[in-house]
Each structure stands twice: as structure tokens, then as C-alpha cells.
Design a protein around this motif. Structure first.
Motif, PDB file in Angstrom:
ATOM      1  N   ILE A  91       0.839  -1.208   0.000  1.00 44.45           N
ATOM      2  CA  ILE A  91       0.000   0.000   0.000  1.00 44.45           C
ATOM      3  C   ILE A  91       0.867   1.248   0.000  1.00 44.45           C
ATOM      4  N   PHE A  92       1.913   1.251   0.830  1.00 42.83           N
ATOM      5  CA  PHE A  92       2.790   2.419   0.894  1.00 42.83           C
ATOM      6  C   PHE A  92       3.450   2.681  -0.454  1.00 42.83           C
ATOM      7  N   SER A  93       3.933   1.628  -1.108  1.00 46.83           N
ATOM      8  CA  SER A  93       4.623   1.792  -2.391  1.00 46.83           C
ATOM      9  C   SER A  93       3.700   2.390  -3.441  1.00 46.83           C
ATOM     10  N   THR A  94       2.470   1.884  -3.494  1.00 47.52           N
ATOM     11  CA  THR A  94       1.496   2.406  -4.462  1.00 47.52           C
ATOM     12  C   THR A  94       1.159   3.856  -4.173  1.00 47.52           C
ATOM     13  N   ALA A  95       0.897   4.156  -2.884  1.00 52.89           N
ATOM     14  CA  ALA A  95       0.533   5.524  -2.507  1.00 52.89           C
ATOM     15  C   ALA A  95       1.690   6.488  -2.756  1.00 52.89           C
ATOM     16  N   ALA A  96       2.912   6.079  -2.408  1.00 59.27           N
ATOM     17  CA  ALA A  96       4.069   6.957  -2.590  1.00 59.27           C
ATOM     18  C   ALA A  96       4.282   7.288  -4.056  1.00 59.27           C
ATOM     19  N   GLN A  97       4.061   6.310  -4.925  1.00 57.46           N
ATOM     20  CA  GLN A  97       4.216   6.543  -6.360  1.00 57.46           C
ATOM     21  C   GLN A  97       3.189   7.558  -6.856  1.00 57.46           C
ATOM     22  N   GLN A  98       1.947   7.417  -6.392  1.00 56.88           N
ATOM     23  CA  GLN A  98       0.890   8.348  -6.806  1.00 56.88           C
ATOM     24  C   GLN A  98       1.152   9.748  -6.254  1.00 56.88           C
ATOM     25  N   LEU A  99       1.622   9.823  -5.030  1.00 58.98           N
ATOM     26  CA  LEU A  99       1.886  11.128  -4.418  1.00 58.98           C
ATOM     27  C   LEU A  99       3.029  11.842  -5.124  1.00 58.98           C
ATOM     28  N   ARG A 100       4.084  11.108  -5.432  1.00 64.15           N
ATOM     29  CA  ARG A 100       5.202  11.727  -6.165  1.00 64.15           C
ATOM     30  C   ARG A 100       4.747  12.197  -7.541  1.00 64.15           C
ATOM     31  N   GLY A 101       3.871  11.417  -8.179  1.00 63.57           N
ATOM     32  CA  GLY A 101       3.346  11.804  -9.486  1.00 63.57           C
ATOM     33  C   GLY A 101       2.534  13.076  -9.431  1.00 63.57           C
ATOM     34  N   ALA A 102       1.950  13.352  -8.252  1.00 63.72           N
ATOM     35  CA  ALA A 102       1.148  14.568  -8.076  1.00 63.72           C
ATOM     36  C   ALA A 102       1.990  15.741  -7.586  1.00 63.72           C
ATOM     37  N   GLY A 103       3.294  15.522  -7.453  1.00 68.74           N
ATOM     38  CA  GLY A 103       4.172  16.608  -7.039  1.00 68.74           C
ATOM     39  C   GLY A 103       4.390  16.732  -5.545  1.00 68.74           C
ATOM     40  N   ALA A 104       3.923  15.768  -4.766  1.00 68.68           N
ATOM     41  CA  ALA A 104       4.120  15.822  -3.314  1.00 68.68           C
ATOM     42  C   ALA A 104       5.594  15.628  -2.987  1.00 68.68           C
ATOM     43  N   LYS A 105       6.113  16.468  -2.093  1.00 69.32           N
ATOM     44  CA  LYS A 105       7.527  16.396  -1.740  1.00 69.32           C
ATOM     45  C   LYS A 105       7.709  16.512  -0.229  1.00 69.32           C
ATOM     46  N   ILE A 106       8.723  15.821   0.260  1.00 67.33           N
ATOM     47  CA  ILE A 106       9.127  15.962   1.656  1.00 67.33           C
ATOM     48  C   ILE A 106       9.835  17.306   1.797  1.00 67.33           C
ATOM     49  N   PRO A 107       9.602  18.058   2.893  1.00 66.65           N
ATOM     50  CA  PRO A 107      10.281  19.342   3.069  1.00 66.65           C
ATOM     51  C   PRO A 107      11.799  19.209   2.986  1.00 66.65           C
ATOM     52  N   ARG A 108      12.440  20.269   2.540  1.00 69.02           N
ATOM     53  CA  ARG A 108      13.906  20.269   2.427  1.00 69.02           C
ATOM     54  C   ARG A 108      14.547  20.004   3.780  1.00 69.02           C
ATOM     55  N   ASN A 109      15.680  19.330   3.751  1.00 70.36           N
ATOM     56  CA  ASN A 109      16.432  18.986   4.959  1.00 70.36           C
ATOM     57  C   ASN A 109      15.681  18.035   5.882  1.00 70.36           C
TER      58      ASN A 109
END
Length: 265
Positions: A91-109
Motif C-alpha cells: 500500500i505504501f509503495s502504491t501511494a508513494a508513487q501516486q503522491l510523487r506523481g502529483a508533485g508531493a515532496k518531503i520538506p527540504r532537509n
């Protein structure tokens, strides 16, 4: 018009057929306990943000989730925050792929590591990802599949072994089917309190009605809570890493004392 929280990425995780439905239809059919879910999420968001903003110590955050938690992307995190997501791997792998595709990013640093819930050794998995039991940590539970009280007890043991003394554990415990013999909510809370205590935690429980009042809402009597419990707990024991450091220091001290005694002789 006045949302309890805003999740700009939630829609990304919906399938196409569900995404085409109206919000009213989603609330009525897919999430009958939507009001409860919103309250829980907002309460945990606020408590989490309050804890990390008032102390520079909490830079290790462990999110115990269903694999689709968007907190790493939508909340404000201090620099050098290390987030660990523990959830079902697929589930995490699928969700992470979709989130990255939508431009979701972890804050810098900041960084995010994932440890699959199905890992043969969850404690070892977190340590391999860099979790440090000699540093303070903050643990958040919402959505992690816990089918029984024994699975929750096992989770508490892992956290107790890893979390440095003074670490904080907040979240929502689901109702456990194997506790259906409990006559009422009070007795179930007694069981939970004992479970926390035996694993080294001091715990307090939070009423959903009080959370609703804090946000100026009236929470209708809900069967929807289904035995769920909000809690805030503090680790009272030393972590395994702290104990290892203590014994290492103790052995060195003894060795130094033996050498000094030998020199005097």
C-alpha cells in the motif's frame, strides 16, 4: 467552508471511479464515520505539531499508518526531521508513487524512511533505517492494521524497546474483537491502561467529546467510534540502546578502576 484540516493530496489516492463521485456521496457511502475521522486527524495533527514546535528534541518521528498517511507532505516539519513510516509495504509503495506523481515532496532537509509492517523483525527494520534509541522520539498511531490486542501488545513492546525514556506516543487505538467480553468502555480503558503500564508507559485517555468542544463542535452520540480510544503516553523506561550505552560505560569504568588498582600495586 470551515474544514478541520486541509489535505491537498487525499484526492490523489482515490481510484478514478471513486474520484468522480460527489463529496456528499463519498461521505455518506464510503466513510460513515467521517466526522470522527476528521476530529481524530485534526487532534493528532495539532498535538504532533505542538510537541515538535515546543522542543528541539523531537526530530525522530515514527508514523504508524495504513500506508496512505500524507502527514510527511502536508505538515510543517522542522529542519533535520527524520520520519519513519511503518505500514503495509504494498500500500505504501502504491501511494508513494501516486503522491510523487502529483508533485508531493518531503520538506527540504527532512527525510522519510519506510519500514514494512510485514517485516520479520520490525525493531531491526527501524534500526536498519537509522532509528537511534539514544535520541528522543515521537510516535503517532493512526490507521495501522491491528487485528487483535496481542498485535497491539507486540507493537507496544517494539516501541518500548526502541523509544528513549521520555519519548511520547500518541494516537488512536481501535477496538479489538477479542475484547468483546468487556462490559463497557471503562473496563476496556482499564485493560488498555494496564497494557500500556506493563510495557513501561504512563498513559492518559482523551474523550472525543472534549476534542469536539475544543474545536467548537457538538459531537452527536456516535456508535461510529466503535470502541476507539484516543491516548497520549510517555515512555518511562530506558530504551535498549540506552541500556547498552549504560553497560558499555559501566564496563569501561570498571576496567579503568582495575587498571588504576594494578598500577598502585
Amino acid at each position: 467552508a470551515d474544514p478541520l484540516f486541509i489535505d491537498p493530496y487525499a484526492a490523489v489516492l482515490l481510484s478514478l471511479d471513486v474520484a468522480d463521485q460527489t463529496s456528499e456521496s463519498l461521505v455518506s457511502h464510503l466513510m460513515p464515520s467521517a466526522e470522527h475521522y476528521r476530529l481524530t486527524t485534526r487532534y493528532l495533527d495539532d498535538t504532533l505539531q505542538h510537541l515538535i514546535s515546543r522542543s528541539d528534541n523531537f526530530r525522530q518521528i515514527v508514523l504508524l499508518t495504513d500506508g496512505m498517511d500524507t502527514r510527511p507532505y502536508r505538515l510543517s516539519w522542522p529542519k533535520m526531521s527524520i520520519m519513519y513510516d511503518v505500514s503495509p509495504g504494498r500500500i505504501f509503495s502504491t501511494a508513494a508513487q501516486q503522491l510523487r506523481g502529483a508533485g508531493a515532496k518531503i520538506p527540504r532537509n527532512c527525510v522519510l524512511f519506510h519500514t514494512p509492517l510485514e517485516s520479520p523483525d520490525l525493531q531491526e527494520g527501524l534500526c536498519k533505517n537509522g532509528f537511534n534509541g539514544n535520541r528522543p522520539s515521537l510516535w503517532v498511531l493512526q490507521g495501522l492494521p491491528l487485528p487483535s490486542s496481542s498485535s497491539f501488545k507486540s507493537l507496544l513492546l517494539v516501541i518500548s524497546n526502541l523509544a528513549m525514556k521520555g519519548g511520547i506516543f500518541i494516537g488512536e487505538v481501535p477496538h479489538f474483537p477479542d475484547w468483546t467480553a468487556a462490559a463497557d468502555m471503562v473496563s476496556e480503558q482499564d485493560r488498555l491502561e494496564n497494557l500500556f503500564f506493563t510495557q513501561g508507559f504512563r498513559v492518559s485517555f482523551v474523550l472525543y467529546e472534549n476534542v469536539a468542544k475544543d474545536f467548537g463542535l457538538d459531537l452527536a452520540p456516535q456508535r461510529e467510534q466503535c470502541g476507539r480510544v484516543l491516548f497520549v503516553a510517555e515512555q518511562l523506561r530506558f530504551s535498549d540502546a540506552q541500556m547498552e550505552s549504560f553497560w558499555t560505560h559501566f564496563e569501561r569504568t570498571e576496567e579503568d578502576a582495575d587498571e588504576e588498582g594494578f598500577e598502585e600495586l
